[in-house]
Design a protein around this motif. Sequence first.
Motif, PDB file in Angstrom:
ATOM      1  N   ASP A  42      -3.361   9.551   4.035  1.00 50.52           N
ATOM      2  CA  ASP A  42      -3.563   9.440   5.488  1.00 50.52           C
ATOM      3  C   ASP A  42      -4.615   8.407   5.878  1.00 50.52           C
ATOM      4  OD1 ASP A  42      -1.707  11.511   5.920  1.00 50.52           O
ATOM      5  OD2 ASP A  42      -3.254  13.011   5.518  1.00 50.52           O
ATOM      6  N   ALA A  43      -5.249   7.782   4.891  1.00 50.58           N
ATOM      7  CA  ALA A  43      -6.287   6.792   5.180  1.00 50.58           C
ATOM      8  C   ALA A  43      -5.669   5.525   5.761  1.00 50.58           C
ATOM      9  CB  ALA A  43      -7.066   6.455   3.909  1.00 50.58           C
ATOM     10  N   GLY A  44      -6.459   4.810   6.530  1.00 49.82           N
ATOM     11  CA  GLY A  44      -6.019   3.519   7.054  1.00 49.82           C
ATOM     12  C   GLY A  44      -5.098   3.636   8.243  1.00 49.82           C
ATOM     13  N   GLU A  45      -4.183   2.694   8.337  1.00 49.65           N
ATOM     14  CA  GLU A  45      -3.269   2.601   9.471  1.00 49.65           C
ATOM     15  C   GLU A  45      -1.823   2.812   9.030  1.00 49.65           C
ATOM     16  OE1 GLU A  45      -3.986  -0.884  11.991  1.00 49.65           O
ATOM     17  OE2 GLU A  45      -5.757  -1.255  10.760  1.00 49.65           O
ATOM     18  N   LEU A  46      -1.000   3.212   9.976  1.00 52.23           N
ATOM     19  CA  LEU A  46       0.419   3.413   9.713  1.00 52.23           C
ATOM     20  C   LEU A  46       1.099   2.082   9.415  1.00 52.23           C
ATOM     21  CD1 LEU A  46       2.755   5.479   9.666  1.00 52.23           C
ATOM     22  CD2 LEU A  46       3.096   4.964  12.097  1.00 52.23           C
ATOM     23  N   PHE A  47       1.885   2.039   8.349  1.00 54.57           N
ATOM     24  CA  PHE A  47       2.670   0.863   8.014  1.00 54.57           C
ATOM     25  C   PHE A  47       3.933   0.884   8.878  1.00 54.57           C
ATOM     26  CE2 PHE A  47       5.765  -1.578   5.570  1.00 54.57           C
ATOM     27  CZ  PHE A  47       5.021  -2.708   5.247  1.00 54.57           C
ATOM     28  N   THR A  48       4.072  -0.106   9.745  1.00 57.85           N
ATOM     29  CA  THR A  48       5.180  -0.142  10.699  1.00 57.85           C
ATOM     30  C   THR A  48       6.124  -1.292  10.388  1.00 57.85           C
ATOM     31  OG1 THR A  48       3.967  -1.626  12.170  1.00 57.85           O
ATOM     32  CG2 THR A  48       3.658   0.758  12.522  1.00 57.85           C
ATOM     33  N   ASP A  49       7.252  -1.314  11.091  1.00 58.85           N
ATOM     34  CA  ASP A  49       8.179  -2.442  10.958  1.00 58.85           C
ATOM     35  C   ASP A  49       7.503  -3.745  11.358  1.00 58.85           C
ATOM     36  OD1 ASP A  49      10.252  -0.826  10.058  1.00 58.85           O
ATOM     37  OD2 ASP A  49      11.161  -0.614  12.049  1.00 58.85           O
ATOM     38  N   GLN A  50       6.578  -3.675  12.309  1.00 56.08           N
ATOM     39  CA  GLN A  50       5.860  -4.875  12.746  1.00 56.08           C
ATOM     40  C   GLN A  50       4.984  -5.423  11.620  1.00 56.08           C
ATOM     41  OE1 GLN A  50       6.030  -2.026  14.591  1.00 56.08           O
ATOM     42  NE2 GLN A  50       7.324  -2.731  16.265  1.00 56.08           N
ATOM     43  N   VAL A  51       4.359  -4.552  10.844  1.00 56.67           N
ATOM     44  CA  VAL A  51       3.549  -5.002   9.710  1.00 56.67           C
ATOM     45  C   VAL A  51       4.457  -5.634   8.660  1.00 56.67           C
ATOM     46  CG1 VAL A  51       1.942  -4.313   7.879  1.00 56.67           C
ATOM     47  CG2 VAL A  51       1.768  -3.266  10.150  1.00 56.67           C
ATOM     48  N   ALA A  52       5.590  -5.001   8.383  1.00 59.91           N
ATOM     49  CA  ALA A  52       6.544  -5.564   7.428  1.00 59.91           C
ATOM     50  C   ALA A  52       7.043  -6.926   7.904  1.00 59.91           C
ATOM     51  CB  ALA A  52       7.716  -4.608   7.220  1.00 59.91           C
ATOM     52  N   ASP A  53       7.359  -7.044   9.184  1.00 59.27           N
ATOM     53  CA  ASP A  53       7.795  -8.328   9.745  1.00 59.27           C
ATOM     54  C   ASP A  53       6.725  -9.395   9.567  1.00 59.27           C
ATOM     55  OD1 ASP A  53      10.144  -7.093  10.578  1.00 59.27           O
ATOM     56  OD2 ASP A  53       9.519  -6.925  12.682  1.00 59.27           O
ATOM     57  N   ILE A  89      10.029  -4.297  -0.587  1.00 59.66           N
ATOM     58  CA  ILE A  89      10.356  -5.182  -1.714  1.00 59.66           C
ATOM     59  C   ILE A  89      11.784  -5.708  -1.580  1.00 59.66           C
ATOM     60  CG2 ILE A  89      10.794  -5.213  -4.199  1.00 59.66           C
ATOM     61  CD1 ILE A  89       8.366  -3.460  -4.559  1.00 59.66           C
ATOM     62  N   GLN A  90      12.701  -4.858  -1.173  1.00 60.60           N
ATOM     63  CA  GLN A  90      14.083  -5.313  -0.975  1.00 60.60           C
ATOM     64  C   GLN A  90      14.141  -6.408   0.083  1.00 60.60           C
ATOM     65  OE1 GLN A  90      15.804  -1.434  -0.215  1.00 60.60           O
ATOM     66  NE2 GLN A  90      16.673  -1.327  -2.282  1.00 60.60           N
ATOM     67  N   ARG A  91      13.390  -6.255   1.160  1.00 60.88           N
ATOM     68  CA  ARG A  91      13.336  -7.291   2.205  1.00 60.88           C
ATOM     69  C   ARG A  91      12.759  -8.590   1.662  1.00 60.88           C
ATOM     70  NH1 ARG A  91      10.895  -6.471   8.018  1.00 60.88           N
ATOM     71  NH2 ARG A  91      11.735  -8.573   8.194  1.00 60.88           N
ATOM     72  N   VAL A  92      11.683  -8.498   0.905  1.00 61.11           N
ATOM     73  CA  VAL A  92      11.063  -9.705   0.343  1.00 61.11           C
ATOM     74  C   VAL A  92      12.073 -10.432  -0.546  1.00 61.11           C
ATOM     75  CG1 VAL A  92       9.281 -10.560  -1.235  1.00 61.11           C
ATOM     76  CG2 VAL A  92       8.693  -8.862   0.515  1.00 61.11           C
ATOM     77  N   LYS A  93      12.751  -9.709  -1.404  1.00 57.50           N
ATOM     78  CA  LYS A  93      13.736 -10.336  -2.302  1.00 57.50           C
ATOM     79  C   LYS A  93      14.895 -10.949  -1.516  1.00 57.50           C
ATOM     80  CE  LYS A  93      11.815  -9.596  -6.283  1.00 57.50           C
ATOM     81  NZ  LYS A  93      11.349 -10.694  -7.122  1.00 57.50           N
ATOM     82  N   ARG A  94      15.254 -10.330  -0.420  1.00 56.35           N
ATOM     83  CA  ARG A  94      16.382 -10.797   0.391  1.00 56.35           C
ATOM     84  C   ARG A  94      15.992 -11.953   1.323  1.00 56.35           C
ATOM     85  NH1 ARG A  94      17.473  -6.049   2.218  1.00 56.35           N
ATOM     86  NH2 ARG A  94      16.385  -6.234   4.195  1.00 56.35           N
ATOM     87  N   GLU A  95      14.784 -11.915   1.886  1.00 59.77           N
ATOM     88  CA  GLU A  95      14.418 -12.830   2.959  1.00 59.77           C
ATOM     89  C   GLU A  95      13.394 -13.898   2.585  1.00 59.77           C
ATOM     90  OE1 GLU A  95      13.427 -10.727   6.600  1.00 59.77           O
ATOM     91  OE2 GLU A  95      14.723  -9.054   6.015  1.00 59.77           O
ATOM     92  N   ASP A 100       7.523 -14.164  -5.883  1.00 58.77           N
ATOM     93  CA  ASP A 100       7.404 -13.094  -6.876  1.00 58.77           C
ATOM     94  C   ASP A 100       6.635 -11.908  -6.300  1.00 58.77           C
ATOM     95  OD1 ASP A 100       4.716 -13.862  -6.965  1.00 58.77           O
ATOM     96  OD2 ASP A 100       4.821 -14.702  -8.973  1.00 58.77           O
ATOM     97  N   ILE A 101       6.723 -10.785  -6.994  1.00 60.87           N
ATOM     98  CA  ILE A 101       6.045  -9.556  -6.563  1.00 60.87           C
ATOM     99  C   ILE A 101       5.225  -9.031  -7.731  1.00 60.87           C
ATOM    100  CG2 ILE A 101       6.340  -7.176  -5.778  1.00 60.87           C
ATOM    101  CD1 ILE A 101       8.935  -8.133  -4.393  1.00 60.87           C
ATOM    102  N   TRP A 102       3.935  -8.847  -7.459  1.00 62.80           N
ATOM    103  CA  TRP A 102       3.002  -8.239  -8.407  1.00 62.80           C
ATOM    104  C   TRP A 102       2.649  -6.854  -7.879  1.00 62.80           C
ATOM    105  CZ3 TRP A 102      -0.825 -10.908 -11.916  1.00 62.80           C
ATOM    106  CH2 TRP A 102      -0.346 -12.138 -12.361  1.00 62.80           C
ATOM    107  N   MET A 103       2.477  -5.900  -8.802  1.00 59.19           N
ATOM    108  CA  MET A 103       2.133  -4.546  -8.403  1.00 59.19           C
ATOM    109  C   MET A 103       1.155  -3.930  -9.397  1.00 59.19           C
ATOM    110  SD  MET A 103       4.561  -1.193  -7.895  1.00 59.19           S
ATOM    111  CE  MET A 103       5.382  -1.854  -6.464  1.00 59.19           C
ATOM    112  N   TRP A 104       0.148  -3.232  -8.839  1.00 59.66           N
ATOM    113  CA  TRP A 104      -0.794  -2.434  -9.631  1.00 59.66           C
ATOM    114  C   TRP A 104      -0.473  -0.968  -9.388  1.00 59.66           C
ATOM    115  CZ3 TRP A 104      -1.992  -7.348  -8.671  1.00 59.66           C
ATOM    116  CH2 TRP A 104      -2.820  -8.029  -9.564  1.00 59.66           C
ATOM    117  N   THR A 105      -0.434  -0.172 -10.473  1.00 64.89           N
ATOM    118  CA  THR A 105      -0.206   1.262 -10.364  1.00 64.89           C
ATOM    119  C   THR A 105      -0.999   1.996 -11.437  1.00 64.89           C
ATOM    120  OG1 THR A 105       1.440   3.043 -10.321  1.00 64.89           O
ATOM    121  CG2 THR A 105       1.894   1.193 -11.796  1.00 64.89           C
ATOM    122  N   GLY A 106      -1.412   3.214 -11.125  1.00 59.91           N
ATOM    123  CA  GLY A 106      -2.079   4.062 -12.110  1.00 59.91           C
ATOM    124  C   GLY A 106      -1.107   4.747 -13.048  1.00 59.91           C
ATOM    125  N   TYR A 107       0.160   4.773 -12.678  1.00 63.45           N
ATOM    126  CA  TYR A 107       1.178   5.328 -13.564  1.00 63.45           C
ATOM    127  C   TYR A 107       1.431   4.356 -14.712  1.00 63.45           C
ATOM    128  CZ  TYR A 107       2.376   8.393  -9.624  1.00 63.45           C
ATOM    129  OH  TYR A 107       2.336   9.308  -8.602  1.00 63.45           O
TER     130      TYR A 107
END
Length: 160
Positions: A42-53, A89-95, A100-107
């Motif tokens: 719940d930290a931070g701000e809501l990720f919206t379509d506008q942020v993705a755009d 990620i699907q949008r980035v690959k399409r548009e 490239d896409i880099w990702m950090w995860t604890g998994y």
Amino acid sequence: MNYSKYYPIDVLNGEGTRCTLFVSGCIHNCKGCYNQSTWSPDAGELFTDQVADQIIQDLNDQRIKKQGLTLSGGDPLHPANVEQILKLIQRVKRECEGKDIWMWTGYVLSELNKKQKQIIELVDVLIDGKFVKDLADPSLAWRGSSNQVVHYLRKASVNE
């Protein structure tokens, strides 16, 4: 999904000039984590379509050529983030041709569920594993502790 920060120009979190999104939500709670403020989904701000755009627009901005998108956090593969991260990620690959896409995860790769693996299939570079304070090494490229692994999953198709 919430996010804590978005940087339209970043040269620290992956190769080249990038757009970087720090999402909220992490279950790993690594001792010594430098980004504890992102642990709560719940930290931070809501990720919206506008942020993705905006991210798509920034990736395609020709004034500053960007190599790609970095996703960090928190943890992009946190259960609260999976749906929105996959969609982004699907949008980035399409548009965004050649980014490239880099990702950090604890998994780690062996812990991922089916939906998380769907995301990883579209990621070019994955840095996995929890940060372990006792294994911290500032000389390591792209990782904070020696147990973390940099996986070059596919060769980026940068056409620039």
